[in-house]
Design a protein around this motif. Structure first.
Motif, PDB file in Angstrom:
ATOM      1  N   ASN A   1      -4.037   1.367  13.448  1.00  0.00           N
ATOM      2  CA  ASN A   1      -4.149   1.949  11.942  1.00  0.00           C
ATOM      3  C   ASN A   1      -4.073   0.605  11.033  1.00  0.00           C
ATOM      4  OD1 ASN A   1      -4.638   4.649  11.805  1.00  0.00           O
ATOM      5  ND2 ASN A   1      -2.755   5.157  12.398  1.00  0.00           N
ATOM      6  N   GLY A   2      -4.007  -0.432  11.497  1.00  0.00           N
ATOM      7  CA  GLY A   2      -4.050  -1.775  10.382  1.00  0.00           C
ATOM      8  C   GLY A   2      -2.834  -1.828   9.818  1.00  0.00           C
ATOM      9  N   HIS A   3      -1.724  -1.538  10.211  1.00  0.00           N
ATOM     10  CA  HIS A   3      -0.462  -1.862   9.366  1.00  0.00           C
ATOM     11  C   HIS A   3      -0.086  -3.144   9.561  1.00  0.00           C
ATOM     12  CE1 HIS A   3       3.777  -1.657   8.500  1.00  0.00           C
ATOM     13  NE2 HIS A   3       3.997  -0.323   8.282  1.00  0.00           N
ATOM     14  N   PRO A   4       0.323  -3.886   8.501  1.00  0.00           N
ATOM     15  CA  PRO A   4       0.439  -5.238   8.654  1.00  0.00           C
ATOM     16  C   PRO A   4       1.600  -5.791   9.566  1.00  0.00           C
ATOM     17  CG  PRO A   4       0.575  -4.550   6.252  1.00  0.00           C
ATOM     18  CD  PRO A   4       0.378  -3.230   7.110  1.00  0.00           C
ATOM     19  N   ASP A   6     -11.921   5.074  10.270  1.00  0.00           N
ATOM     20  CA  ASP A   6     -11.328   3.791   9.697  1.00  0.00           C
ATOM     21  C   ASP A   6     -10.252   2.930  10.590  1.00  0.00           C
ATOM     22  OD1 ASP A   6      -8.948   5.265   9.713  1.00  0.00           O
ATOM     23  OD2 ASP A   6      -8.672   5.387   7.585  1.00  0.00           O
ATOM     24  N   ILE A   7     -10.658   3.198  11.647  1.00  0.00           N
ATOM     25  CA  ILE A   7      -9.769   2.349  12.769  1.00  0.00           C
ATOM     26  C   ILE A   7      -9.845   0.983  12.227  1.00  0.00           C
ATOM     27  CG2 ILE A   7     -11.649   1.928  14.328  1.00  0.00           C
ATOM     28  CD1 ILE A   7      -9.402   2.460  16.746  1.00  0.00           C
ATOM     29  N   ALA A   8      -8.713  -0.035  12.536  1.00  0.00           N
ATOM     30  CA  ALA A   8      -8.726  -1.144  12.268  1.00  0.00           C
ATOM     31  C   ALA A   8      -9.836  -2.011  13.145  1.00  0.00           C
ATOM     32  CB  ALA A   8      -7.362  -1.962  12.505  1.00  0.00           C
ATOM     33  N   THR A  47       0.732  -1.193   0.187  1.00  0.00           N
ATOM     34  CA  THR A  47      -0.038   0.061  -0.044  1.00  0.00           C
ATOM     35  C   THR A  47       0.873   1.372   0.015  1.00  0.00           C
ATOM     36  OG1 THR A  47      -0.083  -0.156   2.631  1.00  0.00           O
ATOM     37  CG2 THR A  47      -1.929  -1.162   1.210  1.00  0.00           C
ATOM     38  N   PRO A  48       0.510   2.341  -0.688  1.00  0.00           N
ATOM     39  CA  PRO A  48       1.204   3.754  -0.793  1.00  0.00           C
ATOM     40  C   PRO A  48       0.736   4.420   0.428  1.00  0.00           C
ATOM     41  CG  PRO A  48      -0.519   3.744  -2.136  1.00  0.00           C
ATOM     42  CD  PRO A  48      -0.655   2.370  -1.746  1.00  0.00           C
ATOM     43  N   PHE A  49       1.436   5.560   0.412  1.00  0.00           N
ATOM     44  CA  PHE A  49       1.046   6.930   1.487  1.00  0.00           C
ATOM     45  C   PHE A  49       1.540   6.759   2.817  1.00  0.00           C
ATOM     46  CE2 PHE A  49      -2.778   6.259  -1.273  1.00  0.00           C
ATOM     47  CZ  PHE A  49      -2.416   6.754  -2.485  1.00  0.00           C
ATOM     48  N   GLY A  50       2.304   5.838   3.207  1.00  0.00           N
ATOM     49  CA  GLY A  50       3.047   6.004   4.275  1.00  0.00           C
ATOM     50  C   GLY A  50       2.442   6.180   5.554  1.00  0.00           C
ATOM     51  N   LEU A  51       2.905   7.372   6.309  1.00  0.00           N
ATOM     52  CA  LEU A  51       2.327   7.677   7.353  1.00  0.00           C
ATOM     53  C   LEU A  51       0.838   8.242   7.298  1.00  0.00           C
ATOM     54  CD1 LEU A  51       2.393  10.776   8.252  1.00  0.00           C
ATOM     55  CD2 LEU A  51       4.695  10.271   8.622  1.00  0.00           C
ATOM     56  N   VAL A  52       0.747   8.548   6.298  1.00  0.00           N
ATOM     57  CA  VAL A  52      -0.802   9.275   5.912  1.00  0.00           C
ATOM     58  C   VAL A  52      -1.526   8.048   6.145  1.00  0.00           C
ATOM     59  CG1 VAL A  52      -2.471  10.357   4.378  1.00  0.00           C
ATOM     60  CG2 VAL A  52       0.312  10.869   4.546  1.00  0.00           C
ATOM     61  N   ARG A  53      -1.338   6.873   6.137  1.00  0.00           N
ATOM     62  CA  ARG A  53      -2.322   5.868   6.013  1.00  0.00           C
ATOM     63  C   ARG A  53      -2.222   5.252   7.396  1.00  0.00           C
ATOM     64  NH1 ARG A  53      -5.330   1.292   3.149  1.00  0.00           N
ATOM     65  NH2 ARG A  53      -4.774  -0.523   3.985  1.00  0.00           N
ATOM     66  N   SER A  54      -0.659   4.823   7.867  1.00  0.00           N
ATOM     67  CA  SER A  54      -0.588   4.159   9.225  1.00  0.00           C
ATOM     68  C   SER A  54      -0.077   5.092  10.279  1.00  0.00           C
ATOM     69  CB  SER A  54       0.522   3.155   8.801  1.00  0.00           C
ATOM     70  OG  SER A  54       1.777   3.703   8.523  1.00  0.00           O
ATOM     71  N   GLY A  55       0.003   6.464  10.181  1.00  0.00           N
ATOM     72  CA  GLY A  55       0.283   7.180  11.263  1.00  0.00           C
ATOM     73  C   GLY A  55      -0.546   8.066  11.694  1.00  0.00           C
TER      74      GLY A  55
END
Length: 483
Positions: free
Chosen positions: A146-149, A191-193, A57-65
């Motif tokens: 945040n649902g980071h693998p 969108d919390i995991a 997945t793209p977008f780094g900390l925007v998605r996971s931070g």
């Protein structure tokens, strides 16, 4: 061919080969990486840019931070998506520098490489007991909700105690505290995991202590983040009146820093508005002028956390220098079942890269990587650049990476104009990299495969009245990407 590879990708590589564009690879698809790519594409019409990331997945900390209850901060994803859809740009996910491909190999295949992979490790406190169970880096906890693998299976214990201690008072610390204290009915609309939401719904944590080495004037958070957590409904705020007494040095700090003045004012209002808590009510305790001394094991000697020992501090220094917290030899313990260290992220080195282990950054000047940073011998690594946290350390907000990218691209542009980077040196670029990854059976994820993931997450989220339902394992992500 490599899994998920599209025919148009290959034809695109062949069509650009004849025009011999400069080929630049950006490692990392967070804000620093995408701003770098965007600036490069705008500045040079003859440059092709490939953005690679170790995640599918793209977008780094925007998605996971970014916290799930901050959707407005994630709008920048729309801008980054337009960059990835540029015909001279490609996103290639699930490619890890070091295991999928090495940095020397990338440098052979591209005219230039910009490293923007951020900070994916953590600073250590270096105090006794840090190895006990139930102690996590705030980054891990953030990635978990945040649902980071990488943190899907973190499984923090939120049911064995009513108290959590967070070491640090910056924005990440406040994010973590807010997620622990906010009503889950409100979090359920974000969108919390799902695994994190389920754990938080069963959480018994009612008290959160935010511990800072210095005072309220030096708190590292912003007024916006502080105002948000202070506004949580039915949350009781505890701040000692004595901690709000300022010194002449404090007054000068606030006079010279508007943000610190505003944070101090908000904390002062919060203490005057405080009231006694009732059983079961959630509490947020600001603990100023204390630093962690050690973590203590629980009474049953199970290897689990039982409490955190703090040492009282005092500030040394005056208006002419930064006030530093020093220990006083006075201690107190806070019993807790969870401790989160929010003391700073740390970048990690990769083979073939100069690295300053003490600062946790790549030695650089304006974004050019230094081969030897010793005084009097400032030699650059030709065609190797750095941007973002890897360049300056883990500081700033998302927009800070925009200015950081501008500085780095100024160096790249100068090297292009001087002929240091030249299209006369024909590089295989994307085509060569994809062939190498295919020979190693690496399953690459192009941007249109990410768009499948994106659509599926939004579809699943719609079923639960959420913006998206994140797929939180590599297996799930790769499965949807390959459909």
């Amino acid at each position: 061919m490599a899994s998920f590879l599209k025919l148009r990708w290959i034809s695109k590589s062949f069509s650009t080969l004849s025009s011999t564009p400069l080929r630049i690879c950006v490692v990392g698809s967070g804000p620093a990486g995408f701003y770098t790519a965007e600036k490069l594409l705008k500045a040079h019409g003859s440059v092709d840019v490939d953005i690679i990331d170790r995640l599918p997945t793209p977008f780094g900390l925007v998605r996971s931070g970014v916290a799930p209850d901050h959707p407005e901060t994630k709008i920048v994803i729309n801008q980054f998506s337009r960059v990835a859809q540029n015909e001279r740009c490609s996103f290639i996910g699930n490619v890890s520098v070091g295991s999928s491909i090495t940095l020397p190999e990338l440098r052979e295949m591209y005219n230039g490489v910009v490293l923007a992979y951020g900070a994916e490790s953590d600073r250590s406190l270096g105090i006794p007991g840090e190895e006990l169970a139930d102690i996590y880096a705030a980054r891990e906890f953030v990635w978990w909700y945040n649902g980071h693998p990488d943190c899907r299976n973190l499984a923090p214990d939120l049911k064995s105690s009513d108290t959590a201690v967070i070491l640090g008072q910056g924005n990440v610390a406040l994010d973590v505290a807010r997620i622990l204290l906010r009503p889950t009915a409100e979090l359920a609309r974000t969108d919390i995991a799902s695994h994190a939401l389920a754990a938080l719904e069963e959480s018994t944590i009612r008290k959160v202590y935010l511990v800072g080495r210095r005072g309220p004037v030096q708190a590292a958070c912003t007024a916006k983040e502080l105002r948000e957590i202070l506004g949580i409904k039915d949350l009781v705020i505890h701040i000692k009146q004595a901690d709000l007494v300022t010194t002449p040095a404090d007054e000068i700090e606030m006079k010279n820093n508007r943000i610190r003045r505003r944070v101090y004012e908000l904390l002062s209002k919060a203490v005057t508005a405080g009231h006694a808590s009732v059983p079961g009510q959630r509490e947020l305790h600001f603990v100023f002028f204390h630093k962690p001394d050690r973590f203590l094991e629980s009474d049953d000697r199970s290897g689990r956390l039982g409490s955190v020992r703090l040492e009282k501090t005092t500030l040394k220094g005056d208006e002419s220098m930064k006030q530093v917290a020093v220990g006083t030899g006075v201690y107190k313990d806070i019993s807790c079942g969870l401790a989160l260290k929010s003391i700073g992220y740390k970048s990690v080195a990769i083979d073939g890269l100069p690295f300053d282990n003490y600062k946790g950054i790549v030695p650089n000047l304006g974004g050019r990587v230094l081969a030897n940073a010793s005084l009097g011998d400032m030699q650059y690594e030709t065609g190797l650049y750095v941007c973002g946290w890897l360049k300056r350390g883990p500081t700033g907000i998302i927009a800070t990476n925009l200015y950081c990218a501008e500085e780095t691209i100024a160096c790249v542009s100068e090297d292009i104009n001087k002929g240091v980077l030249s299209s006369k040196s024909v590089k295989p670029g994307r085509k060569g990299m994809l062939e190498l990854l295919d020979s190693r059976n690496t399953r690459v994820v192009p941007f249109d495969a990410w768009e499948k993931i994106d659509l599926e997450e939004k579809r699943l989220g719609n079923l639960k009245n959420k913006p998206r339902e994140k797929l939180a394992t590599r297996e799930e992500l790769l499965k949807i990407a390959g459909k």
